[in-house]
Scaffold this motif. Structure first.
Motif, PDB file in Angstrom:
ATOM      1  N   ARG A  46      -2.500  -3.619 -15.470  1.00 47.50           N
ATOM      2  CA  ARG A  46      -1.143  -3.088 -15.627  1.00 47.50           C
ATOM      3  C   ARG A  46      -0.551  -2.681 -14.275  1.00 47.50           C
ATOM      4  NH1 ARG A  46       0.404  -2.422 -20.832  1.00 47.50           N
ATOM      5  NH2 ARG A  46       2.015  -0.895 -20.295  1.00 47.50           N
ATOM      6  N   LEU A  47      -1.380  -2.136 -13.407  1.00 48.33           N
ATOM      7  CA  LEU A  47      -0.932  -1.783 -12.062  1.00 48.33           C
ATOM      8  C   LEU A  47      -0.451  -3.030 -11.324  1.00 48.33           C
ATOM      9  CD1 LEU A  47      -0.727   0.609 -10.052  1.00 48.33           C
ATOM     10  CD2 LEU A  47      -3.026  -0.021  -9.265  1.00 48.33           C
ATOM     11  N   LEU A  48      -1.181  -4.129 -11.439  1.00 46.94           N
ATOM     12  CA  LEU A  48      -0.765  -5.381 -10.794  1.00 46.94           C
ATOM     13  C   LEU A  48       0.583  -5.847 -11.329  1.00 46.94           C
ATOM     14  CD1 LEU A  48      -1.255  -7.726  -8.868  1.00 46.94           C
ATOM     15  CD2 LEU A  48      -2.584  -8.840 -10.693  1.00 46.94           C
ATOM     16  N   GLU A  49       0.793  -5.751 -12.629  1.00 45.59           N
ATOM     17  CA  GLU A  49       2.090  -6.137 -13.202  1.00 45.59           C
ATOM     18  C   GLU A  49       3.222  -5.353 -12.546  1.00 45.59           C
ATOM     19  OE1 GLU A  49       3.121  -8.405 -15.664  1.00 45.59           O
ATOM     20  OE2 GLU A  49       1.094  -9.227 -15.526  1.00 45.59           O
ATOM     21  N   HIS A  50       3.011  -4.055 -12.356  1.00 48.54           N
ATOM     22  CA  HIS A  50       4.048  -3.233 -11.710  1.00 48.54           C
ATOM     23  C   HIS A  50       4.220  -3.619 -10.243  1.00 48.54           C
ATOM     24  CE1 HIS A  50       5.366  -0.385 -14.758  1.00 48.54           C
ATOM     25  NE2 HIS A  50       4.160  -0.512 -15.263  1.00 48.54           N
ATOM     26  N   CYS A  51       3.127  -3.901  -9.563  1.00 47.16           N
ATOM     27  CA  CYS A  51       3.196  -4.211  -8.124  1.00 47.16           C
ATOM     28  C   CYS A  51       3.806  -5.584  -7.846  1.00 47.16           C
ATOM     29  CB  CYS A  51       1.817  -4.110  -7.493  1.00 47.16           C
ATOM     30  SG  CYS A  51       1.214  -2.402  -7.400  1.00 47.16           S
ATOM     31  N   ILE A  52       3.811  -6.465  -8.825  1.00 49.43           N
ATOM     32  CA  ILE A  52       4.437  -7.779  -8.657  1.00 49.43           C
ATOM     33  C   ILE A  52       5.813  -7.818  -9.309  1.00 49.43           C
ATOM     34  CG2 ILE A  52       4.266 -10.245  -9.261  1.00 49.43           C
ATOM     35  CD1 ILE A  52       2.293  -9.477  -7.120  1.00 49.43           C
ATOM     36  N   ARG A  53       5.924  -7.255 -10.509  1.00 46.67           N
ATOM     37  CA  ARG A  53       7.133  -7.442 -11.314  1.00 46.67           C
ATOM     38  C   ARG A  53       8.100  -6.263 -11.307  1.00 46.67           C
ATOM     39  NH1 ARG A  53       6.513 -11.563 -15.242  1.00 46.67           N
ATOM     40  NH2 ARG A  53       8.780 -11.448 -15.140  1.00 46.67           N
ATOM     41  N   GLY A  54       7.712  -5.105 -10.726  1.00 47.27           N
ATOM     42  CA  GLY A  54       8.559  -3.922 -10.798  1.00 47.27           C
ATOM     43  C   GLY A  54       8.666  -3.166  -9.490  1.00 47.27           C
ATOM     44  N   VAL A  55       9.043  -3.853  -8.433  1.00 47.39           N
ATOM     45  CA  VAL A  55       9.074  -3.236  -7.107  1.00 47.39           C
ATOM     46  C   VAL A  55      10.441  -2.598  -6.852  1.00 47.39           C
ATOM     47  CG1 VAL A  55       8.801  -3.647  -4.638  1.00 47.39           C
ATOM     48  CG2 VAL A  55       7.361  -4.878  -6.281  1.00 47.39           C
ATOM     49  N   HIS A  56      10.411  -1.353  -6.420  1.00 49.67           N
ATOM     50  CA  HIS A  56      11.615  -0.616  -6.037  1.00 49.67           C
ATOM     51  C   HIS A  56      11.623  -0.458  -4.525  1.00 49.67           C
ATOM     52  CE1 HIS A  56      12.453   0.803 -10.170  1.00 49.67           C
ATOM     53  NE2 HIS A  56      11.143   0.798 -10.285  1.00 49.67           N
ATOM     54  N   GLU A  57      12.805  -0.392  -3.973  1.00 46.07           N
ATOM     55  CA  GLU A  57      13.001  -0.062  -2.564  1.00 46.07           C
ATOM     56  C   GLU A  57      12.252  -0.959  -1.581  1.00 46.07           C
ATOM     57  OE1 GLU A  57      15.364   2.174  -1.778  1.00 46.07           O
ATOM     58  OE2 GLU A  57      15.612   2.240  -3.946  1.00 46.07           O
ATOM     59  N   PRO A  58      12.302  -2.298  -1.754  1.00 45.17           N
ATOM     60  CA  PRO A  58      11.685  -3.139  -0.726  1.00 45.17           C
ATOM     61  C   PRO A  58      12.458  -2.999   0.586  1.00 45.17           C
ATOM     62  CG  PRO A  58      12.935  -4.478  -2.252  1.00 45.17           C
ATOM     63  CD  PRO A  58      12.951  -3.076  -2.789  1.00 45.17           C
ATOM     64  N   THR A  59      11.753  -3.108   1.672  1.00 45.94           N
ATOM     65  CA  THR A  59      12.376  -2.976   2.981  1.00 45.94           C
ATOM     66  C   THR A  59      12.278  -4.295   3.731  1.00 45.94           C
ATOM     67  OG1 THR A  59      10.332  -2.273   4.039  1.00 45.94           O
ATOM     68  CG2 THR A  59      11.728  -0.544   3.084  1.00 45.94           C
ATOM     69  N   LEU A  60      12.821  -4.331   4.922  1.00 49.01           N
ATOM     70  CA  LEU A  60      12.751  -5.552   5.727  1.00 49.01           C
ATOM     71  C   LEU A  60      11.427  -5.680   6.461  1.00 49.01           C
ATOM     72  CD1 LEU A  60      16.359  -5.584   7.168  1.00 49.01           C
ATOM     73  CD2 LEU A  60      15.444  -6.920   5.273  1.00 49.01           C
ATOM     74  N   GLY A  61      10.649  -4.629   6.507  1.00 46.13           N
ATOM     75  CA  GLY A  61       9.376  -4.670   7.203  1.00 46.13           C
ATOM     76  C   GLY A  61       8.228  -4.872   6.240  1.00 46.13           C
ATOM     77  N   PHE A  62       7.023  -4.637   6.731  1.00 46.20           N
ATOM     78  CA  PHE A  62       5.845  -4.710   5.874  1.00 46.20           C
ATOM     79  C   PHE A  62       4.807  -3.727   6.399  1.00 46.20           C
ATOM     80  CE2 PHE A  62       5.194  -7.838   9.183  1.00 46.20           C
ATOM     81  CZ  PHE A  62       3.877  -7.664   9.551  1.00 46.20           C
ATOM     82  N   HIS A  63       3.840  -3.444   5.560  1.00 45.39           N
ATOM     83  CA  HIS A  63       2.795  -2.479   5.886  1.00 45.39           C
ATOM     84  C   HIS A  63       1.468  -3.211   5.933  1.00 45.39           C
ATOM     85  CE1 HIS A  63       0.741   1.385   5.941  1.00 45.39           C
ATOM     86  NE2 HIS A  63      -0.053   0.923   5.002  1.00 45.39           N
ATOM     87  N   THR A  64       0.651  -2.930   6.938  1.00 48.00           N
ATOM     88  CA  THR A  64      -0.688  -3.506   6.989  1.00 48.00           C
ATOM     89  C   THR A  64      -1.687  -2.447   6.555  1.00 48.00           C
ATOM     90  OG1 THR A  64      -0.909  -2.894   9.315  1.00 48.00           O
ATOM     91  CG2 THR A  64      -0.120  -5.129   8.833  1.00 48.00           C
ATOM     92  N   CYS A  65      -2.788  -2.879   6.030  1.00 46.08           N
ATOM     93  CA  CYS A  65      -3.817  -1.966   5.535  1.00 46.08           C
ATOM     94  C   CYS A  65      -4.622  -1.414   6.710  1.00 46.08           C
ATOM     95  CB  CYS A  65      -4.732  -2.677   4.549  1.00 46.08           C
ATOM     96  SG  CYS A  65      -6.029  -1.582   3.929  1.00 46.08           S
ATOM     97  N   GLN A  66      -4.636  -0.099   6.831  1.00 45.17           N
ATOM     98  CA  GLN A  66      -5.383   0.561   7.900  1.00 45.17           C
ATOM     99  C   GLN A  66      -6.890   0.549   7.652  1.00 45.17           C
ATOM    100  OE1 GLN A  66      -3.834   4.522   8.036  1.00 45.17           O
ATOM    101  NE2 GLN A  66      -1.850   3.875   8.833  1.00 45.17           N
ATOM    102  N   PHE A  67      -7.295   0.225   6.429  1.00 47.16           N
ATOM    103  CA  PHE A  67      -8.708   0.283   6.087  1.00 47.16           C
ATOM    104  C   PHE A  67      -9.399  -1.076   6.221  1.00 47.16           C
ATOM    105  CE2 PHE A  67      -6.311   3.368   3.521  1.00 47.16           C
ATOM    106  CZ  PHE A  67      -6.759   4.523   4.138  1.00 47.16           C
ATOM    107  N   CYS A  68      -8.633  -2.146   6.342  1.00 43.56           N
ATOM    108  CA  CYS A  68      -9.212  -3.481   6.511  1.00 43.56           C
ATOM    109  C   CYS A  68      -9.510  -3.728   7.986  1.00 43.56           C
ATOM    110  CB  CYS A  68      -8.234  -4.556   6.012  1.00 43.56           C
ATOM    111  SG  CYS A  68      -8.115  -4.662   4.221  1.00 43.56           S
TER     112      CYS A  68
END
Length: 176
Positions: A46-68
């Motif tokens: 269900r979390l994946l559905e929200h992260c793909i199908r229900g995104v609010h406030e997209p920006t022009l940039g992107f975030h990289t994972c600090q833990f990878c």
């Protein structure tokens, strides 16, 4: 950007508007420890559905994972960071931009879209109240969720950004 789990998170488009108030979940940073542990598969789906199908406030940039780990280094010593993506219904989608909103009664939780990556790759375990809220929350393309979005005050009641739908016409999944 770090926010402690369950702390107030205020979204304001301008300094003049009063914004929307949420409870922050999953705004992680390498400087702060976080809870780890297993999460239910249904929650992850269900979390994946929200992260793909229900995104609010997209920006022009992107975030990289600090833990990878970096995927290598350039000749001048800078890290090469790969973008965070998932497979969904036979397509590849980047999940490094925007946030999801999970309403639960009179509370709304805000989490970065990267929360799915944090949960499934780094074993971040959000607070139980958030896990239960995601399990109860209608999916972002269901009428009950769309009614929640419409109930928000201007300008926050706009259409959701749906990476799955929008990639068909705009190819957002391959921007980077």
């Amino acid at each position: 950007m770090y926010y402690a789990d369950m702390s107030e998170y205020r979204l304001q488009l301008t300094s003049d508007d009063e914004g929307l108030s949420f409870l922050a979940i999953g705004w992680l940073d390498e400087a702060y420890p976080f809870t780890t542990g297993p999460t239910p598969v249904e929650f992850q789906e269900r979390l994946l559905e929200h992260c793909i199908r229900g995104v609010h406030e997209p920006t022009l940039g992107f975030h990289t994972c600090q833990f990878c780990e970096p995927q290598g280094f350039t000749s001048d010593g800078r890290s090469i960071i790969t973008k965070t993506w998932v497979h969904y219904k036979g397509k590849r989608f980047f999940i490094d931009n925007g946030e999801i909103w999970i309403p639960d009664g009179n509370i709304t939780y805000s989490a970065p879209v990267m929360i799915y990556h944090y949960v499934t790759v780094h074993h971040y375990r959000p607070p139980e109240v958030f896990i239960n809220a995601v399990l109860r929350c209608p999916l972002p393309y269901e009428e009950e969720y769309l009614a929640f979005v419409r109930s928000l005050k201007e300008p926050f009641n706009t259409d959701l950004f749906d990476f799955y739908r929008d990639s068909e016409t705009h190819n957002y999944s391959e921007l980077y």
